[in-house]
Design an enzyme around this catalytic site. Structure first.
Site, PDB file in Angstrom:
ATOM      1  N   LYS A  15       0.039 -16.952 -43.979  1.00 14.94           N
ATOM      2  CA  LYS A  15       1.500 -16.995 -43.918  1.00 14.94           C
ATOM      3  C   LYS A  15       2.057 -17.389 -45.271  1.00 14.94           C
ATOM      4  O   LYS A  15       1.298 -17.768 -46.172  1.00 14.94           O
ATOM      5  CB  LYS A  15       1.946 -18.019 -42.857  1.00 14.94           C
ATOM      6  CG  LYS A  15       1.762 -17.498 -41.430  1.00 14.94           C
ATOM      7  CD  LYS A  15       2.103 -18.541 -40.359  1.00 14.94           C
ATOM      8  CE  LYS A  15       3.509 -19.077 -40.500  1.00 14.94           C
ATOM      9  NZ  LYS A  15       4.539 -18.003 -40.539  1.00 14.94           N
ATOM     10  N   THR A  56      10.627 -10.629 -38.609  1.00 18.98           N
ATOM     11  CA  THR A  56      10.284 -10.460 -37.195  1.00 18.98           C
ATOM     12  C   THR A  56      10.981 -11.543 -36.384  1.00 18.98           C
ATOM     13  O   THR A  56      11.600 -11.286 -35.345  1.00 18.98           O
ATOM     14  CB  THR A  56       8.755 -10.506 -36.988  1.00 18.98           C
ATOM     15  OG1 THR A  56       8.136  -9.596 -37.901  1.00 18.98           O
ATOM     16  CG2 THR A  56       8.390 -10.117 -35.566  1.00 18.98           C
ATOM     17  N   GLU A  89       6.868 -24.386 -42.346  1.00 19.70           N
ATOM     18  CA  GLU A  89       6.288 -23.669 -41.202  1.00 19.70           C
ATOM     19  C   GLU A  89       5.047 -24.374 -40.704  1.00 19.70           C
ATOM     20  O   GLU A  89       4.830 -24.541 -39.510  1.00 19.70           O
ATOM     21  CB  GLU A  89       5.940 -22.227 -41.598  1.00 19.70           C
ATOM     22  CG  GLU A  89       7.140 -21.334 -41.769  1.00 19.70           C
ATOM     23  CD  GLU A  89       6.765 -19.956 -42.275  1.00 19.70           C
ATOM     24  OE1 GLU A  89       5.740 -19.835 -42.993  1.00 19.70           O
ATOM     25  OE2 GLU A  89       7.501 -19.000 -41.960  1.00 19.70           O
ATOM     26  N   GLY A 127       4.554 -15.358 -46.883  1.00 19.38           N
ATOM     27  CA  GLY A 127       5.202 -14.226 -47.537  1.00 19.38           C
ATOM     28  C   GLY A 127       6.699 -14.466 -47.742  1.00 19.38           C
ATOM     29  O   GLY A 127       7.299 -13.978 -48.689  1.00 19.38           O
ATOM     30  N   GLY A 128       7.260 -15.270 -46.827  1.00 19.91           N
ATOM     31  CA  GLY A 128       8.684 -15.558 -46.919  1.00 19.91           C
ATOM     32  C   GLY A 128       8.982 -16.840 -47.678  1.00 19.91           C
ATOM     33  O   GLY A 128      10.132 -17.256 -47.777  1.00 19.91           O
ATOM     34  N   GLY A 173      11.397 -15.238 -41.246  1.00 16.95           N
ATOM     35  CA  GLY A 173      10.995 -13.870 -41.609  1.00 16.95           C
ATOM     36  C   GLY A 173      11.744 -12.815 -40.819  1.00 16.95           C
ATOM     37  O   GLY A 173      12.589 -13.122 -39.965  1.00 16.95           O
ATOM     38  N   ALA A 187       3.807 -13.845 -39.276  1.00 15.43           N
ATOM     39  CA  ALA A 187       2.627 -14.020 -40.130  1.00 15.43           C
ATOM     40  C   ALA A 187       2.490 -12.796 -41.029  1.00 15.43           C
ATOM     41  O   ALA A 187       3.029 -11.731 -40.745  1.00 15.43           O
ATOM     42  CB  ALA A 187       1.357 -14.191 -39.300  1.00 15.43           C
ATOM     43  N   ASP A 188       1.768 -12.979 -42.118  1.00 15.80           N
ATOM     44  CA  ASP A 188       1.513 -11.855 -43.025  1.00 15.80           C
ATOM     45  C   ASP A 188       0.215 -11.149 -42.694  1.00 15.80           C
ATOM     46  O   ASP A 188       0.098  -9.937 -42.871  1.00 15.80           O
ATOM     47  CB  ASP A 188       1.483 -12.364 -44.473  1.00 15.80           C
ATOM     48  CG  ASP A 188       2.841 -12.930 -44.854  1.00 15.80           C
ATOM     49  OD1 ASP A 188       3.799 -12.157 -44.907  1.00 15.80           O
ATOM     50  OD2 ASP A 188       2.942 -14.155 -45.014  1.00 15.80           O
TER      51      ASP A 188
HETATM   52  O1  DER Z   1       6.539 -16.517 -44.628  1.00 13.19           O
HETATM   53  C1  DER Z   1       6.050 -16.434 -43.485  1.00 13.19           C
HETATM   54  O2  DER Z   1       5.021 -17.003 -43.138  1.00 13.19           O
HETATM   55  C2  DER Z   1       6.730 -15.516 -42.534  1.00 13.19           C
HETATM   56  O3  DER Z   1       6.410 -15.846 -41.228  1.00 13.19           O
HETATM   57  C3  DER Z   1       6.327 -14.132 -42.908  1.00 13.19           C
HETATM   58  O4  DER Z   1       5.086 -14.120 -43.428  1.00 13.19           O
HETATM   59  C4  DER Z   1       6.393 -13.123 -41.801  1.00 13.19           C
HETATM   60  O5  DER Z   1       7.375 -12.354 -42.203  1.00 13.19           O
HETATM   61  P1  DER Z   1       7.803 -10.970 -41.584  1.00 13.19           P
HETATM   62  O6  DER Z   1       7.925 -11.193 -40.093  1.00 13.19           O
HETATM   63  O7  DER Z   1       9.115 -10.739 -42.262  1.00 13.19           O
HETATM   64  O8  DER Z   1       6.748  -9.985 -41.953  1.00 13.19           O
END
Ligand code: DER
Length: 225
Positions: free
Chosen positions: A96, A31, A105, A98-99, A29, A85-86
């Site tokens: 989690k 971050t 993970e 979102g990616g 992700g 994390a989201d």
């Molecule tokens: O997909 C995931 O779980 C990632 O960790 C994501 O959710 C966090 O992404 P971000 O740091 O781009 O918000």
């Protein structure tokens, strides 16, 4: 600070947890992107560690940065994984995915003695569920999973699209994004979802995070364990 600066600062802060000789898990992700940038600089300055990536995206970026990679089947236990994390609730339960990397993970997080989550303040919520819950599903059976999930209090569920086509995960599956609005019992929801044939994994990371490092727009960084 804007959100990107905050992500950059919390990523750099988390890099300090990775010490010489460690074998760690690296999340996915935007971050974690900044964690990797900092680790790349430290590798140039002589830091030596090896890492299991949680996605092809992280694998590619880590390789470009000179980070030594290994794979999950080559390690016994990881001392530490750092991931994003989201959503994070007050009990450090996570959403989690979102990616799109939630399966790898969760496998890497489960292999780790410690899971450290790095987020900006926007990810902190009272109750999980505003962010749609990603559920990794077998493509040939997603419609049946959709039907079952709608019966679990979900208001809407849709197969994640990318460039007008179904998004395919690193492991060849689809992601069903499920809108529950409020998830008051993530433990039992995760169990119920895993009982549905065709569900591979969910983005509910219950009781897995040991520490959450939160970056704030006013410059503060706080940690919660
Ligand atoms: O997909 C995931 O779980 C990632 O960790 C994501 O959710 C966090 O992404 P971000 O740091 O781009 O918000």
């Amino acid at each position: 600070f804007n959100a990107e600066d905050t992500k950059k600062r919390v990523g750099a802060y988390a890099a300090d947890f990775i010490e010489n000789g460690m074998t760690v898990g690296l999340g996915t992700g935007s971050t974690v992107y900044w964690l990797l940038q900092t680790l790349g600089e430290r590798v140039q300055q002589g830091l030596q560690f090896s890492a299991v990536p949680t996605s092809r995206q992280t694998q590619t970026l880590a390789t470009e940065l000179g980070i030594t990679l290994t794979e999950l089947n080559a390690v016994n236990e990881l001392v530490l994984t750092i991931d994003g994390a989201d959503e994070v609730d007050a009990r450090l339960q996570l959403i989690k995915g979102g990616g799109g990397a939630l399966l790898q993970e969760k496998m890497v997080a489960a292999a780790s003695k410690q899971l450290i989550i790095i987020v900006d303040e926007n990810k902190m919520v009272d109750t999980l569920g505003k962010f749609p819950l990603p559920v990794e599903v077998i493509p040939s059976g997603w419609k049946q999973v959709h039907r079952k999930v709608m019966g679990m209090g979900c208001t809407k569920a849709a197969i994640r699209q990318k460039n007008e086509q179904a998004f395919i995960t690193d492991n060849g599956h689809y992601i069903l994004d499920c809108y529950f609005e409020q998830i008051t019992d993530p433990v039992n929801l995760n169990i119920a979802l895993h009982l549905v044939p065709g569900v591979v994994e969910t983005g509910l990371f219950n009781g897995m995070a040991d520490m959450v490092i939160t970056g704030h727009s006013d410059g503060r960084i706080d940690t919660k364990s």
